[in-house]
Design a protein around this motif. Structure first.
Motif, mmCIF file in Angstrom:
data_model
loop_
_atom_site.group_PDB
_atom_site.id
_atom_site.type_symbol
_atom_site.label_atom_id
_atom_site.label_comp_id
_atom_site.label_asym_id
_atom_site.label_seq_id
_atom_site.Cartn_x
_atom_site.Cartn_y
_atom_site.Cartn_z
ATOM 1 N N LEU A 180 -15.464 19.592 -4.812
ATOM 2 C CA LEU A 180 -15.812 19.836 -6.210
ATOM 3 C C LEU A 180 -14.739 19.322 -7.160
ATOM 4 C CD1 LEU A 180 -17.737 20.963 -8.279
ATOM 5 C CD2 LEU A 180 -16.712 23.227 -7.956
ATOM 6 N N GLU A 181 -13.493 19.481 -6.775
ATOM 7 C CA GLU A 181 -12.402 19.008 -7.636
ATOM 8 C C GLU A 181 -12.473 17.498 -7.815
ATOM 9 O OE1 GLU A 181 -7.526 18.853 -7.508
ATOM 10 O OE2 GLU A 181 -8.547 20.592 -6.619
ATOM 11 N N ASN A 182 -12.728 16.779 -6.725
ATOM 12 C CA ASN A 182 -12.857 15.323 -6.815
ATOM 13 C C ASN A 182 -14.121 14.939 -7.573
ATOM 14 O OD1 ASN A 182 -11.952 12.579 -6.053
ATOM 15 N ND2 ASN A 182 -13.854 12.556 -4.863
ATOM 16 N N PHE A 183 -15.194 15.682 -7.357
ATOM 17 C CA PHE A 183 -16.454 15.425 -8.063
ATOM 18 C C PHE A 183 -16.214 15.457 -9.573
ATOM 19 C CE2 PHE A 183 -20.317 16.612 -10.214
ATOM 20 C CZ PHE A 183 -21.319 15.939 -9.547
ATOM 21 N N ILE A 184 -15.546 16.494 -10.047
ATOM 22 C CA ILE A 184 -15.296 16.639 -11.480
ATOM 23 C C ILE A 184 -14.351 15.539 -11.980
ATOM 24 C CG2 ILE A 184 -14.268 18.134 -13.236
ATOM 25 C CD1 ILE A 184 -15.333 20.524 -11.605
ATOM 26 N N ARG A 185 -13.367 15.165 -11.167
ATOM 27 C CA ARG A 185 -12.444 14.095 -11.543
ATOM 28 C C ARG A 185 -13.197 12.764 -11.704
ATOM 29 N NH1 ARG A 185 -8.825 15.244 -8.091
ATOM 30 N NH2 ARG A 185 -9.541 13.901 -6.397
ATOM 31 N N ILE A 186 -14.081 12.477 -10.748
ATOM 32 C CA ILE A 186 -14.883 11.244 -10.811
ATOM 33 C C ILE A 186 -15.812 11.286 -12.025
ATOM 34 C CG2 ILE A 186 -16.742 9.971 -9.662
ATOM 35 C CD1 ILE A 186 -14.038 9.452 -8.405
ATOM 36 N N TYR A 187 -16.449 12.422 -12.236
ATOM 37 C CA TYR A 187 -17.369 12.577 -13.373
ATOM 38 C C TYR A 187 -16.646 12.363 -14.693
ATOM 39 C CZ TYR A 187 -20.223 14.858 -16.914
ATOM 40 O OH TYR A 187 -20.918 15.123 -18.060
ATOM 41 N N ASP A 188 -15.514 13.016 -14.855
ATOM 42 C CA ASP A 188 -14.760 12.910 -16.109
ATOM 43 C C ASP A 188 -14.340 11.468 -16.381
ATOM 44 O OD1 ASP A 188 -14.977 15.602 -16.680
ATOM 45 O OD2 ASP A 188 -13.011 16.136 -15.879
ATOM 46 N N TYR A 189 -13.952 10.749 -15.331
ATOM 47 C CA TYR A 189 -13.511 9.362 -15.529
ATOM 48 C C TYR A 189 -14.695 8.472 -15.912
ATOM 49 C CZ TYR A 189 -10.812 5.089 -14.971
ATOM 50 O OH TYR A 189 -10.178 3.889 -15.203
ATOM 51 N N ALA A 190 -15.846 8.704 -15.283
ATOM 52 C CA ALA A 190 -17.046 7.929 -15.632
ATOM 53 C C ALA A 190 -17.414 8.167 -17.099
ATOM 54 C CB ALA A 190 -18.209 8.315 -14.722
ATOM 55 N N LYS A 191 -17.340 9.408 -17.538
ATOM 56 C CA LYS A 191 -17.653 9.719 -18.932
ATOM 57 C C LYS A 191 -16.628 9.089 -19.872
ATOM 58 C CE LYS A 191 -20.408 11.798 -20.383
ATOM 59 N NZ LYS A 191 -21.678 11.230 -20.917
ATOM 60 N N LYS A 192 -15.356 9.077 -19.460
ATOM 61 C CA LYS A 192 -14.306 8.455 -20.265
ATOM 62 C C LYS A 192 -14.588 6.967 -20.467
ATOM 63 C CE LYS A 192 -9.307 7.564 -20.245
ATOM 64 N NZ LYS A 192 -8.048 7.727 -19.463
ATOM 65 N N LEU A 193 -15.169 6.333 -19.445
ATOM 66 C CA LEU A 193 -15.514 4.915 -19.524
ATOM 67 C C LEU A 193 -16.771 4.661 -20.356
ATOM 68 C CD1 LEU A 193 -14.865 3.789 -15.823
ATOM 69 C CD2 LEU A 193 -13.428 3.299 -17.822
ATOM 70 N N GLY A 194 -17.467 5.724 -20.736
ATOM 71 C CA GLY A 194 -18.687 5.564 -21.518
ATOM 72 C C GLY A 194 -19.928 5.326 -20.686
ATOM 73 N N ILE A 195 -19.867 5.629 -19.392
ATOM 74 C CA ILE A 195 -21.017 5.472 -18.497
ATOM 75 C C ILE A 195 -21.920 6.701 -18.612
ATOM 76 C CG2 ILE A 195 -21.739 5.278 -16.086
ATOM 77 C CD1 ILE A 195 -19.105 3.801 -15.539
ATOM 78 N N ILE A 196 -23.208 6.480 -18.768
ATOM 79 C CA ILE A 196 -24.182 7.578 -18.783
ATOM 80 C C ILE A 196 -24.335 8.105 -17.362
ATOM 81 C CG2 ILE A 196 -26.611 8.166 -19.168
ATOM 82 C CD1 ILE A 196 -26.635 6.092 -21.414
ATOM 83 N N VAL A 197 -24.265 9.420 -17.197
ATOM 84 C CA VAL A 197 -24.301 10.023 -15.864
ATOM 85 C C VAL A 197 -25.525 10.923 -15.716
ATOM 86 C CG1 VAL A 197 -23.095 11.485 -14.206
ATOM 87 C CG2 VAL A 197 -21.774 9.968 -15.699
ATOM 88 N N ASN A 198 -26.263 10.690 -14.638
ATOM 89 C CA ASN A 198 -27.340 11.583 -14.211
ATOM 90 C C ASN A 198 -26.864 12.379 -13.005
ATOM 91 O OD1 ASN A 198 -30.337 12.421 -13.836
ATOM 92 N ND2 ASN A 198 -29.737 11.645 -11.834
ATOM 93 N N MET A 199 -27.317 13.631 -12.899
ATOM 94 C CA MET A 199 -27.063 14.435 -11.711
ATOM 95 C C MET A 199 -28.389 14.932 -11.150
ATOM 96 S SD MET A 199 -23.725 16.753 -12.593
ATOM 97 C CE MET A 199 -22.240 16.013 -13.278
ATOM 98 N N ASP A 200 -28.566 14.766 -9.843
ATOM 99 C CA ASP A 200 -29.757 15.258 -9.147
ATOM 100 C C ASP A 200 -29.472 16.600 -8.481
ATOM 101 O OD1 ASP A 200 -31.086 12.971 -9.830
ATOM 102 O OD2 ASP A 200 -31.502 12.322 -7.786
ATOM 103 N N PHE A 201 -30.464 17.501 -8.554
ATOM 104 C CA PHE A 201 -30.417 18.769 -7.830
ATOM 105 C C PHE A 201 -31.741 18.958 -7.097
ATOM 106 C CE2 PHE A 201 -27.247 19.127 -11.045
ATOM 107 C CZ PHE A 201 -26.248 19.908 -10.481
ATOM 108 N N ILE A 202 -31.688 19.671 -5.975
ATOM 109 C CA ILE A 202 -32.894 19.936 -5.191
ATOM 110 C C ILE A 202 -33.140 21.440 -5.145
ATOM 111 C CG2 ILE A 202 -34.035 19.726 -2.957
ATOM 112 C CD1 ILE A 202 -32.401 17.235 -2.425
ATOM 113 N N VAL A 203 -34.314 21.832 -5.574
ATOM 114 C CA VAL A 203 -34.740 23.227 -5.503
ATOM 115 C C VAL A 203 -35.452 23.438 -4.178
ATOM 116 C CG1 VAL A 203 -36.241 24.978 -6.533
ATOM 117 C CG2 VAL A 203 -35.003 23.367 -8.005
ATOM 118 N N GLY A 204 -35.024 24.448 -3.405
ATOM 119 C CA GLY A 204 -35.725 24.766 -2.164
ATOM 120 C C GLY A 204 -34.991 24.381 -0.905
ATOM 121 N N LEU A 205 -33.728 24.003 -1.015
ATOM 122 C CA LEU A 205 -32.947 23.714 0.189
ATOM 123 C C LEU A 205 -32.769 24.996 1.005
ATOM 124 C CD1 LEU A 205 -30.199 21.399 -1.328
ATOM 125 C CD2 LEU A 205 -32.070 20.700 0.183
ATOM 126 N N TYR A 206 -32.716 24.824 2.319
ATOM 127 C CA TYR A 206 -32.583 25.980 3.209
ATOM 128 C C TYR A 206 -31.276 26.722 2.904
ATOM 129 C CZ TYR A 206 -32.185 28.774 7.441
ATOM 130 O OH TYR A 206 -32.054 29.816 8.317
#
Length: 435
Positions: free
Chosen positions: A256-282
């Motif tokens: 999670l820490e790396n996920f947020i670091r990667i996300y923040d850097y992508a946003k800093k670069l001005g890249i639009i970010v989508n996140m996928d989630f799945i409802v119903g995983l075991y």
């Protein structure tokens, strides 16, 4: 539930309605002692008879019988198709409610999506490019796609063939959108990504460029810098859930820490970010899923896509008959509706799948007019799409389709034919466009 069905041509219709109310192991087609008998335009259930004159009436009546029998309903009514919005080409919203039994919440959802999409312009003569990168670091247990866990040598070879296909495809220079999907394209090395992205930029200009970078463990700042340099405007960074125990179960670990670091850097670069989630995983329930909302409130991604799990042939979930909790998934879907409204996310595209948990749906949400053109045009079938790479699909607005070979061996072997065939489709369409 046991059903006798005389006309085998109606089997799929009846199966789809039964599937709304029961797990597939809880109903069967029988020759003797049925709970419901369907023959000669007649449905018999619990000593009551119902007559139908069409397959639509069969669906309507059977839905109403099972609705009363099970004391439950479906907000999507009798609809089991993947694209409910297609009906709006020939039907009103009142038709969806009265004929297809949709509830008001789904009617309002479709209205909101139509309003969002109507703001955008599409041209049936335009072309879009889909490029498939079939490699992943690991195979998720819910996944049914022909993804490959492979070594560097194999990935390098694949890129060699893919570059050949990109360089020789005779598309117009101006494209509407480009989508690099998979698989996990970001699982390639920086060098191979650079080879692909450089050729794309050399050969095409485009309105939108999306790259699936689904897993944080395939990303670093160097790759994100490359994406920005090569005009990738959007990435998908897909946790599926932030629940660690659920992710471990599906073979998809997260830092999670790396996920947020990667996300923040992508946003800093001005890249639009989508996140996928799945409802119903075991292993997921309403309480554990609510933690996703807490993190999302802090991150505020531009787009969020909430998928409802669909058990698909070819996945480990299907092979081992692993199912999520349906009642919890329906509650989560209600929570998603509340969360998105409270946090100013608007729905902009929707599709459904067979064997989808809770008879739910997949919805893409956007904030501040950041909707993704590619998602809309592929789901609503609004423009031409040419697919490159193993197992990639092409679909043109004149109805012509083409599918590349489904495994690496045949893709490599037949690449010349695949290039030739698609170029003929493109040439024929450009010379005889639809009107």
């Amino acid at each position: 539930m046991k059903v006798y069905l005389e006309n085998e041509n109606q089997r799929k219709i009846v199966y789809d309605i039964l599937n709304i109310f029961y797990d597939k192991e809880d109903f069967s087609f029988v020759e003797k002692n049925p709970d419901i008998l369907i023959k000669n335009g007649l449905i018999e259930s619990k000593n009551k008879s119902y007559f139908f004159d069409s397959n639509l009436e069969l669906k309507q009546i059977l839905f109403e019988i099972l609705e009363k029998e099970n004391k439950k309903t479906s907000d999507w009514g009798i609809l089991t198709g993947s694209k409910p919005s297609k009906l709006l080409k020939n039907h009103s919203f009142d038709d969806l409610k009265n004929i297809y039994k949709l509830k008001d919440n789904k009617i309002n959802l479709l209205k909101a999506i139509k309003e969002s999409q109507d703001k955008l312009k599409f041209d049936a003569k335009d072309f879009n490019l889909y490029i498939n990168i079939p490699f992943c670091p690991q195979r998720c247990r819910y996944c049914s796609y022909p993804t490959i866990v492979s070594n560097t040598v194999e990935k390098n070879l694949y890129v060699d063939f893919l570059l050949k296909e990109i360089s020789q495809i005779n598309l117009p220079k101006k494209l509407d959108t480009i989508y690099l999907g998979g698989g996990t394209p970001s699982n390639l090395s920086v060098k191979d990504l650079d080879r692909i992205l450089s050729l794309i930029n050399e050969k095409f200009i485009f309105n939108e460029f999306t790259l699936e970078a689904g897993r944080e463990d395939t990303l670093d700042f160097e790759k994100l810098d490359l994406f920005k340099e090569k005009n990738v405007g959007r990435i998908s960074l897909n946790p599926q859930t932030f629940s660690v125990n659920v992710l471990e179960n599906i073979n998809r670990a997260i830092d999670l820490e790396n996920f947020i670091r990667i996300y923040d850097y992508a946003k800093k670069l001005g890249i639009i970010v989508n996140m996928d989630f799945i409802v119903g995983l075991y292993g997921e329930n309403r309480e554990s899923f609510s933690k996703n909302f807490e993190i999302l409130k802090k991150l505020e991604p531009d787009n969020i896509t909430f998928h409802a799990l669909a058990q698909k042939v070819g996945s480990k979930y299907f092979e081992e008959n692993i199912n999520g909790n349906e009642s919890e998934s329906i509650k989560i879907a209600k929570d998603i509706e509340i969360f998105t409204k409270e946090n100013s996310y608007k729905p902009y595209y929707l599709y459904r799948q067979k064997n989808i948990i809770g008879n739910l749906e997949n919805i893409g949400y956007e904030k501040e007019n950041t909707s993704q053109r590619y998602n809309i045009l592929i789901n609503e079938e609004l423009e031409n799409i040419i697919g490159l790479g193993m197992n990639a699909n092409s679909k043109l607005m004149n109805g012509k389709k083409y599918r590349n070979e489904r495994n690496l061996r045949d893709y490599y072997k037949n690449i010349e034919k695949e290039i030739y065939d698609k170029n003929k489709l493109i040439e024929n369409f450009i010379n005889k466009p639809i009107h």
